[in-house]
Design a protein around this motif. Structure first.
Motif, mmCIF file in Angstrom:
data_model
loop_
_atom_site.group_PDB
_atom_site.id
_atom_site.type_symbol
_atom_site.label_atom_id
_atom_site.label_comp_id
_atom_site.label_asym_id
_atom_site.label_seq_id
_atom_site.Cartn_x
_atom_site.Cartn_y
_atom_site.Cartn_z
ATOM 1 N N UNK A 1 -6.465 -9.159 -29.491
ATOM 2 C CA UNK A 1 -5.840 -8.172 -28.606
ATOM 3 C C UNK A 1 -4.680 -8.785 -27.853
ATOM 4 N N UNK A 2 -3.578 -9.011 -28.550
ATOM 5 C CA UNK A 2 -2.383 -9.499 -27.877
ATOM 6 C C UNK A 2 -2.293 -11.006 -27.913
ATOM 7 N N UNK B 1 15.157 -17.019 -15.304
ATOM 8 C CA UNK B 1 15.480 -18.085 -16.251
ATOM 9 C C UNK B 1 14.387 -18.204 -17.317
ATOM 10 N N UNK B 2 13.124 -18.080 -16.892
ATOM 11 C CA UNK B 2 12.002 -18.264 -17.822
ATOM 12 C C UNK B 2 11.450 -16.936 -18.334
ATOM 13 N N UNK B 3 12.277 -15.903 -18.353
ATOM 14 C CA UNK B 3 11.982 -14.564 -18.919
ATOM 15 C C UNK B 3 10.859 -13.833 -18.170
ATOM 16 N N UNK B 4 9.689 -14.512 -18.043
ATOM 17 C CA UNK B 4 8.534 -13.911 -17.369
ATOM 18 C C UNK B 4 8.124 -12.569 -17.949
ATOM 19 N N UNK B 5 8.172 -12.448 -19.265
ATOM 20 C CA UNK B 5 7.638 -11.236 -19.888
ATOM 21 C C UNK B 5 6.123 -11.253 -19.740
ATOM 22 N N UNK B 6 5.519 -10.058 -19.777
ATOM 23 C CA UNK B 6 4.064 -9.984 -19.687
ATOM 24 C C UNK B 6 3.481 -10.311 -21.062
ATOM 25 N N UNK B 7 2.769 -11.425 -21.197
ATOM 26 C CA UNK B 7 2.336 -11.864 -22.534
ATOM 27 C C UNK B 7 1.302 -10.952 -23.177
ATOM 28 N N UNK B 8 0.600 -10.160 -22.354
ATOM 29 C CA UNK B 8 -0.441 -9.292 -22.908
ATOM 30 C C UNK B 8 0.100 -7.920 -23.289
ATOM 31 N N UNK B 9 1.403 -7.740 -23.174
ATOM 32 C CA UNK B 9 2.010 -6.446 -23.482
ATOM 33 C C UNK B 9 3.045 -6.628 -24.596
#
Lengths: 223, 262
Positions: free
Chosen positions: A219-220, B104-112
């Motif tokens: 899941x991700x 700088x480090x994007x900080x995308x949500x890794x679970x999405x």
């Protein structure tokens, strides 16, 4: 050794062991739910900035972790009636396990939340999310994944700890072994049988851990 | 996407002395005994693109992090979109929805997934219906060249792709201001241009932008102004051409000689 080992008596006592096993399973499950509630509340208190909530939570966690479960169990079992709460043994037992395990679970959840990189919080703050939205949408879903394996470890500990409830005569698995040991003077048969049942429960929970980690892994992907 | 729903904070009267979209007036900030922002006065007009550069530790990141309240200021006034940052009367949560911030480090949500990263805040903060937010999200991802990555998770994307998703994530909120904190510093060289191209496109659409970067090509192309900071103070400010070709101070000349040497 085994020529003296009475399998016949074990078989004879199997219904008792079965009842004990069932009791151990459901009282452990109930205690674990209670421990989760205690743990979440303690963890929420512990993560506050102000000392008002944090200090009592820290004191409680330290007190529980520093003292033996047996002492805590007796403290409740003999102490509660003195202040006017006469509760059935089973209730006292579940209460003791919940309060004890809750302290450990609070630290497991806290470690999970603190393991989320600061940038995740900053990104959600910058997008205008409230504290509750940040927790619900960004922090907790990620913390949940890292928390599952240690929580299942704690569940295994809790199941084994529940053996202590035999000392306040809760009719759980260990109590069944004790009865066989004292009624027929067969401690080897009694305690080896319960050990086998605990092993069974252990593999059950371990299987759950494997399944859940596989499910969480799919899941991700994690960064 | 429909017009932005307006929170109560927008009902307050704009500051009568408002001159720009972002107004620093005598802003000071300390980290302990360290004066990290020294008497900063700077005004950014709507649709203006300002590039902030300077040596490491000069306070550039702190400067733009103050704008959306990721850092707090000690004294002075900071007025953003007519609202005073740090004023108890200002609804910071609401103000932040108007300000995109690229890290700088994007900080995308890794679970999405990429699409979920873009639609999360529009759905939950802007309260835009899911279908509408997803439609807009797909368009934004297509705009940053990632139409084929909508269902990819951040870990499956390259750095440049992640940063483009991060820019799309900000644009999904339809902000009035976009802030970029060294957006290409964590990228491999071959990925820098794909991110800069997206930033140029955003600038050309008339976004108010403050960009902390040393990418001079970008500055020359879209910036109206370059601000040079050193030791927490603004040392020099001018058009990109003035600054890069005719730096006025010794400190800016020394800085430029270092970044231009290679």
């Amino acid at each position: 050794m085994l020529e003296n080992f009475s399998f016949r008596t074990i078989v004879e006592y199997l219904p008792l062991f079965g009842q004990g096993l069932v009791t151990t399973v459901w009282l452990s499950a109930l205690s674990f739910v209670g421990a989760l509630v205690v743990g979440i509340v303690l963890c929420a208190m512990n993560l506050q900035r102000g000392w008002l909530f944090r200090a009592p939570a820290k004191a409680y966690i330290d007190a529980v972790r520093a003292t033996p479960l047996l002492a805590q169990l007796y403290f409740l079992y003999f102490g509660l009636p003195r202040v006017g709460f006469v509760l059935p043994e089973l209730v006292v037992g579940i209460l003791a396990l919940s309060l004890n395990s809750g302290a450990y679970i609070a630290e497991i959840i806290r470690a999970g939340i603190l393991s989320i990189p600061r940038g995740q919080v900053e990104a959600s703050v910058a997008s205008g999310m409230t504290y509750a939205q940040r927790m619900r949408l960004v922090v907790l879903p990620q913390a949940f994944k890292v928390t599952i394996p240690p929580l299942l470890g704690q569940a295994i500990v809790l199941v084994k700890d529940s053996a202590l409830l035999s000392l306040i005569s809760v009719a759980e698995l260990t109590r069944a072994g004790q009865l066989l040991a004292s009624d027929r003077f067969m401690p080897a048969e009694g305690f080896l049988t319960i050990a086998a049942f605990y092993l069974l429960l252990y593999y059950g929970l371990k299987g759950l851990a494997v399944v859940s980690s596989r499910w969480l892994g799919s899941a991700g992907a994690r960064a | 996407m429909t017009a932005n729903p307006k929170g109560p904070a927008n009902m307050t009267q704009p500051n009568p002395t408002k001159t720009g979209m972002i107004d620093f007036r005598g802003v000071n900030k300390w980290f302990g005994a360290l004066n990290v922002l020294k008497d900063i006065t700077l005004s950014v007009k709507p649709r203006e693109v300002v590039v902030v550069c300077g040596p490491s530790g000069s306070g550039k990141s702190t400067l733009i992090r103050c704008i959306n309240g990721l850092e707090t200021i000690r004294d002075g006034d900071l007025v953003v979109d007519g609202q005073r940052v740090g004023d108890p009367a200002t609804n910071m949560t609401q103000l932040r929805t108007e300000i995109g911030f690229v890290f700088q480090s994007f900080n995308l949500y890794p679970h999405k997934t990429a699409l979920e990263n873009v639609t999360l805040a529009p759905i939950h903060v802007r309260k835009i219906p899911r279908a509408e937010a997803e439609h807009a999200g797909r368009e934004l991802l297509a705009k940053v060249g990632l139409a084929d990555k909508v269902n990819a998770y951040p870990a499956q994307l390259s750095g440049g792709q992640q940063q483009r998703v991060a820019i799309a994530r900000c644009l999904g909120m339809r902000p009035k201001i976009m802030l970029f904190d060294e957006p290409t510093s964590a990228l491999d060289p071959e990925m820098i241009s794909e991110v800069l191209d997206v930033m140029v496109a955003v600038a050309e659409e008339g976004m108010t932008m403050m960009v902390v970067t040393h990418e001079m090509g970008f500055a020359r192309k879209v910036a109206q102004r370059v601000v040079f900071m050193d030791a927490g103070a603004i040392v020099e400010s001018g058009t990109p051409d003035e600054f890069f070709s005719h730096p006025k101070t010794d400190r800016s000349r020394a800085f430029l000689s270092k970044i231009l040497r290679h």
